[in-house]
Design a protein around this motif. Structure first.
Motif, PDB file in Angstrom:
ATOM      1  N   GLN A  46      28.593  33.573  29.835  1.00  0.00           N
ATOM      2  CA  GLN A  46      29.996  33.886  31.055  1.00  0.00           C
ATOM      3  C   GLN A  46      30.837  33.486  31.793  1.00  0.00           C
ATOM      4  OE1 GLN A  46      28.545  36.470  32.498  1.00  0.00           O
ATOM      5  NE2 GLN A  46      26.562  37.339  31.460  1.00  0.00           N
ATOM      6  N   ILE A  50      32.971  36.609  31.793  1.00  0.00           N
ATOM      7  CA  ILE A  50      33.783  37.058  33.328  1.00  0.00           C
ATOM      8  C   ILE A  50      34.939  37.635  33.807  1.00  0.00           C
ATOM      9  CG2 ILE A  50      33.606  36.636  35.871  1.00  0.00           C
ATOM     10  CD1 ILE A  50      30.975  37.754  34.844  1.00  0.00           C
ATOM     11  N   ASP A  53      36.074  40.744  32.076  1.00  0.00           N
ATOM     12  CA  ASP A  53      35.487  42.062  32.519  1.00  0.00           C
ATOM     13  C   ASP A  53      36.315  42.277  33.706  1.00  0.00           C
ATOM     14  OD1 ASP A  53      33.515  42.324  30.762  1.00  0.00           O
ATOM     15  OD2 ASP A  53      31.920  42.128  32.063  1.00  0.00           O
ATOM     16  N   ARG A  54      36.421  40.990  34.102  1.00  0.00           N
ATOM     17  CA  ARG A  54      37.660  41.564  35.199  1.00  0.00           C
ATOM     18  C   ARG A  54      39.472  42.258  35.082  1.00  0.00           C
ATOM     19  NH1 ARG A  54      41.313  38.661  37.386  1.00  0.00           N
ATOM     20  NH2 ARG A  54      41.188  36.387  36.138  1.00  0.00           N
ATOM     21  N   GLU A  82      33.659  40.345  39.790  1.00  0.00           N
ATOM     22  CA  GLU A  82      34.133  39.662  39.391  1.00  0.00           C
ATOM     23  C   GLU A  82      34.650  38.140  39.364  1.00  0.00           C
ATOM     24  OE1 GLU A  82      32.048  40.555  35.910  1.00  0.00           O
ATOM     25  OE2 GLU A  82      32.239  42.037  36.899  1.00  0.00           O
ATOM     26  N   ALA A  85      32.212  36.548  41.762  1.00  0.00           N
ATOM     27  CA  ALA A  85      30.818  35.933  40.363  1.00  0.00           C
ATOM     28  C   ALA A  85      31.366  34.902  39.345  1.00  0.00           C
ATOM     29  CB  ALA A  85      30.479  36.993  39.392  1.00  0.00           C
ATOM     30  N   GLY A  86      32.806  34.555  39.401  1.00  0.00           N
ATOM     31  CA  GLY A  86      33.193  34.067  38.678  1.00  0.00           C
ATOM     32  C   GLY A  86      32.904  33.002  39.615  1.00  0.00           C
ATOM     33  N   PRO A 113      32.071  42.394  26.815  1.00  0.00           N
ATOM     34  CA  PRO A 113      32.971  42.048  26.851  1.00  0.00           C
ATOM     35  C   PRO A 113      34.369  42.738  25.980  1.00  0.00           C
ATOM     36  CG  PRO A 113      32.905  39.521  26.354  1.00  0.00           C
ATOM     37  CD  PRO A 113      31.816  40.864  26.013  1.00  0.00           C
ATOM     38  N   PHE A 167      24.694  39.262  41.264  1.00  0.00           N
ATOM     39  CA  PHE A 167      23.945  40.750  40.451  1.00  0.00           C
ATOM     40  C   PHE A 167      22.915  41.450  40.944  1.00  0.00           C
ATOM     41  CE2 PHE A 167      27.325  38.638  38.206  1.00  0.00           C
ATOM     42  CZ  PHE A 167      28.672  39.519  37.728  1.00  0.00           C
TER      43      PHE A 167
END
Length: 218
Positions: A46, A50, A53-54, A82, A85-86, A113, A167
């Motif tokens: 992850q 992350i 994806d951001r 994101e 979340a990071g 990703p 999430f």
């Protein structure tokens, strides 16, 4: 008019729902039988997913800004999520005792990703809104299960579970943004439902690859 977009989002999500038995890892985490080393691998994968994806969502927002502001707002919100979340991911990495510096990411986990980045470069933003919204439904459920199991079976703190809590939490605001973006594209006749479904199908398969790759480590 909104009813049309809601129906399309609902039917697409249902059509792309993963096989309940296709995820080999989450049930093991739920039962407390997944090794901590596998949790560490999940955490470290992850750390690659992350930020990738951001940046992909930021690129989609920039592409959509001039011609599709509703989709741009959706992707901007995703990118901001994101980033949050990071920030929460670090506590999970630490709780797992994961060694980030020496970790080699797994191709089966990074296919997702990579494909999101492909969508950011090549797909119509509104089509991606539909595909991603359908895909996110399963991800939220997985995160809710993992967050509960980490507390019950592994003794993780609330801070360490914060990534999955984030999430797992429903986001009515994001759902409404997706509905508006899809409806606007439908009204303008620039939503390609067939392509969006294909994108969603590939996202689903790449996510399945993520979980099955990690499942092989147990």
């Amino acid at each position: 008019m909104t009813h049309t977009a809601r129906n399309l989002l609902r039917t697409t999500t249902a059509a792309l729902a993963p096989d309940p038995h296709a995820n080999p890892l989450v049930p093991k985490i739920a039962a407390g039988t997944a090794p901590r080393a596998t949790l560490a691998a999940l955490a470290l994968e992850q750390t690659w997913v992350i930020p990738a994806d951001r940046r992909a969502f930021e690129h989609l927002a920039a592409r959509a800004q001039a011609t599709d502001p509703e989709a741009a707002a959706f992707f901007t919100t995703l990118a901001e999520g994101e980033a949050l979340a990071g920030e929460r991911l670090a506590a999970f990495v630490q709780a797992c005792g994961a060694q980030e510096a020496s970790y080699e990411p797994l191709p089966g986990c990074q296919a997702y990703p990579a494909y999101v980045a492909w969508l950011a470069l090549n797909a119509a933003p509104a089509d991606v809104v539909l595909a991603l919204t359908a895909n996110f439904s399963a991800w939220g459920g997985y995160c809710a299960t993992i967050a509960t199991a980490l507390r019950e079976h592994y003794g993780f703190t609330d801070e360490a579970c914060g990534f999955f809590d984030f999430f797992a939490e429903p986001s009515p605001e994001l759902d409404e943004m997706a509905t508006v973006a899809v409806q606007t594209a439908l009204d303008a006749r620039r939503l390609d439902g067939k392509r969006a479904h294909a994108y969603g199908r590939l996202l689903q398969n790449y996510e399945a690859s993520f979980w099955s790759t990690l499942g092989q480590l147990t």
